[in-house]
Scaffold this active site. Structure first.
Site, PDB file in Angstrom:
ATOM      1  N   GLU A 185     -13.130  -4.781   1.727  1.00  0.00           N
ATOM      2  CA  GLU A 185     -13.605  -5.602   2.848  1.00  0.00           C
ATOM      3  C   GLU A 185     -12.478  -5.761   3.884  1.00  0.00           C
ATOM      4  O   GLU A 185     -12.688  -5.588   5.079  1.00  0.00           O
ATOM      5  CB  GLU A 185     -14.031  -6.967   2.287  1.00  0.00           C
ATOM      6  N   ASP A 231      -0.862  -8.054 -13.142  1.00  0.00           N
ATOM      7  CA  ASP A 231      -0.230  -8.271 -14.442  1.00  0.00           C
ATOM      8  C   ASP A 231      -1.304  -8.225 -15.531  1.00  0.00           C
ATOM      9  O   ASP A 231      -2.390  -8.778 -15.379  1.00  0.00           O
ATOM     10  CB  ASP A 231       0.440  -9.653 -14.428  1.00  0.00           C
TER      11      ASP A 231
HETATM   12  C1  NOJ Z   1       3.934  -8.153 -18.019  1.00  0.00           C
HETATM   13  C2  NOJ Z   1       5.150  -8.424 -17.184  1.00  0.00           C
HETATM   14  O1  NOJ Z   1       5.654  -7.206 -16.720  1.00  0.00           O
HETATM   15  C3  NOJ Z   1       6.117  -9.174 -18.067  1.00  0.00           C
HETATM   16  O2  NOJ Z   1       7.374  -9.296 -17.467  1.00  0.00           O
HETATM   17  C4  NOJ Z   1       5.525 -10.510 -18.412  1.00  0.00           C
HETATM   18  O3  NOJ Z   1       6.383 -11.180 -19.296  1.00  0.00           O
HETATM   19  C5  NOJ Z   1       4.156 -10.352 -19.084  1.00  0.00           C
HETATM   20  N1  NOJ Z   1       3.327  -9.419 -18.377  1.00  0.00           N
HETATM   21  C6  NOJ Z   1       3.424 -11.664 -19.169  1.00  0.00           C
HETATM   22  O4  NOJ Z   1       3.005 -12.053 -17.893  1.00  0.00           O
END
Ligand code: NOJ
Length: 564
Positions: A283, A233
């Site tokens: 690894e 993310d």
């Molecule tokens: C990107 C994710 O796809 C989204 O759903 C989320 O709200 C934001 N990052 C924050 O983590």
């Protein structure tokens, strides 16, 4: 039959192979280079226990469906312990399963089933921020300004005489200031902490070694339990400008809903973290031969900037999001594909194409021009185009059913923090997250067992036309189109990795050759065009009379040693 070039065409470069690196073969060939991975938005996939929310046990029951569709693996959105302010992207414990989704045992069973079925299992890791309920943040609230506990986040004194103004002018992507003021342990108004998303998601301070060490532990925890890799993310996040200065355009992130504030994102230090994570994955791969993948949500403005994340010792792949924002326009798609193939494939990685995900309006509606039939036809054509491009692709649950966006949810049903922070429905994400319609004539359409609670988001009655049950029974459905395309990707050497060469086409039509002779053509126009090849297509997104490529249609042909 070839159409002749016409002035005003997108700049075709016949004869020039855009991707020349020969695909690696043999045991060194990495499975993800041309994989098709299916995104399971867990809350909305399958509810097994009747609480109205999808869960891990539910996913297990649907794995045969995914195997039958022909995907190579699944990416599971976060299922960790979380107060769910941002639907799991606010993690309180990265190594625990939230009871809403099941237990660690359920995870182990799912991982085992995936392994038995030959489906790769990609987890979602959320390193930029955590939950306000995370023990580290709770400890930071209890601790004093300047303490080691506070140092794990971005705490700072406010500006103004009494510290009543935020430390800088940044705005959060989901609306409002990027800073929230706390009360100190004695009840007095205190410091501020930084959150680039919601106040419930404090940003971690990656300049502290404890943060990197903790995430390495988390990666190992899930790798030991059978994960085949991670979707990362906000992979262009983590580090901020060390001085947290004011931004010349503080509203940029909020306005674009994208990570564009150059002081808050895409800092050079983040690459050191990806090198470390890559070493961890390699690894594990060296230890047991199972190849582990890092695919980043590295949202940066250009393909060239994204290439930096894909250096040979960093992420294996990064989602290429430009098709998510591409209008239905041939010249635009031509440019986007060219940029991606030139800048990303040149890194040695492959482009990771995405048309839909849990943050975007679904293609059927996005390309719809207010007409559902046009939208559905264009979405199918776009899918066939994407699946013919060199590289990997991620599908989002329900796109194989041609699901439309649900745009008329009542205000009281909306759960997206973007709506609750801005009071505005623009760009909210509930409409693409409606629980899957599997079968039957009425809600919950097989999403939940008999007698279950209402699904967490209401399903519209018109989802009856889009159930998986119906799609499987109708050989003309989007489901069968996806399935056939995925099958052809497996059996035809021209698809997946390899070369792409544009061929001349009239305006509004794009066509290219893959390898030694798979041709894909797409008509973006509103009138039928001449097909670039005589004869029956191998696969088409809609009916294709002889020599014709109807409006909003894509088709694939095989033409041996195509010298088009
Ligand atoms: C990107 C994710 O796809 C989204 O759903 C989320 O709200 C934001 N990052 C924050 O983590």
């Amino acid at each position: 039959m070839l159409t002749s070039p016409t002035p005003g065409d997108p700049p075709a470069t016949p004869g020039r192979a855009l991707l020349t690196a020969p695909p690696a073969a043999g045991p060194d060939r990495r499975w993800w280079r041309d994989a098709v991975v299916y995104q399971v938005y867990l809350r909305s996939f399958q509810d097994s226990d009747g609480d109205g929310v999808g869960d891990l046990a539910g996913v297990r029951t649907r794995l045969p469906y995914l195997k039958r569709l022909g995907v190579d693996g699944i990416w599971l959105n976060p299922f960790y312990a979380s107060p769910q302010h941002d639907h799991g992207y606010d993690v309180a414990d990265h190594c625990a399963v939230d009871p809403l989704f099941g237990s660690l045992d359920d995870f182990d069973l799912l991982a085992e089933d995936c392994r038995l079925l030959g489906l790769r299992l990609i987890l979602d890791v959320v390193p930029n921020h955590c939950s306000r309920e995370h023990p580290w943040f709770r400890a930071a609230l209890r601790a004093a300004p300047g303490s080691p506990e506070r140092a794990l986040f971005h705490f700072a004194d406010g500006r103004g005489e009494g510290g009543e103004l935020p430390p800088n002018n940044w705005r959060a992507m989901f609306g409002g200031p990027a800073w929230t003021r706390i009360r100190e342990a004695d009840g007095s108004p205190g410091q501020w902490y930084l959150h680039l998303f919601t106040p419930e998601q404090p940003d971690l301070n990656w300049r502290r070694p404890e943060v990197a060490a903790e995430f390495e532990r988390i990666l190992r925890f899930w790798l030991d339990r059978g994960a085949d890799g991670f979707r990362i993310d906000v992979a262009a996040g983590l580090f901020k400008h060390p001085e947290l200065p004011d931004s010349p355009d503080p509203e940029a992130d909020e306005r674009t809903r994208d990570s564009v504030n150059p002081l808050a994102w895409n800092q050079p230090e983040v690459h050191g973290i990806w090198r470390r994570w890559r070493a961890v994955c390699e690894e594990y791969t060296a230890r047991d031969g199972r190849q582990r993948l890092l695919v980043g949500e590295a949202s940066v403005p250009t393909a060239a900037e994204q290439a930096a994340y894909l250096r040979p010792d960093e992420l294996h792949q990064a989602f290429f999001f430009h098709l998510l924002h591409a209008p239905w326009d041939a010249a635009h798609w031509h440019r986007v594909v060219d940029d991606a193939v030139r800048d990303i494939a040149a890194t040695g990685s492959t482009v990771t194409w995405v048309l839909n995900n849990h943050d975007q309006v679904r293609t059927t509606t996005r390309f719809g021009a207010d007409d559902p039939l046009t939208g559905a036809a264009r979405a199918r054509a776009a899918a066939l185009l994407m699946l013919a491009l060199p590289g990997a692709a991620y599908l989002y649950q329900g796109e194989e059913l041609g699901l439309p966006e649900v745009e008329d949810l009542p205000d009281e049903a909306l759960t997206d923090p973007i709506y609750h922070r801005t009071g505005n429905r623009t760009g909210i994400r509930d409409g693409c997250r409606i629980p899957m319609p599997w079968s039957g004539q009425e809600p919950p359409f097989g999403f939940a067992p008999e007698g279950a609670k209402q699904p967490w988001l209401p399903q519209p009655t018109h989802f009856a036309a889009h159930t998986a049950e119906r799609a499987l029974a109708d050989t003309g459905s989007a489901w069968h189109l996806y399935r056939e395309a995925l099958h052809l990707r497996r059996v035809l050497p021209q698809l997946g990795e390899g070369t792409l060469r544009w061929i001349d086409t009239p305006p509004g039509v794009l066509a290219f050759v893959r390898g030694d002779g798979l041709i894909c053509a797409v008509n973006f126009g509103d009138e039928p065009a001449l097909a670039p090849v005589d004869g029956e297509p191998l696969l088409a997104s809609g009916p294709c009379p002889p020599c014709t490529l109807p409006a909003a249609t894509a088709a694939w042909w095989i033409a041996g040693n195509a010298k088009l």
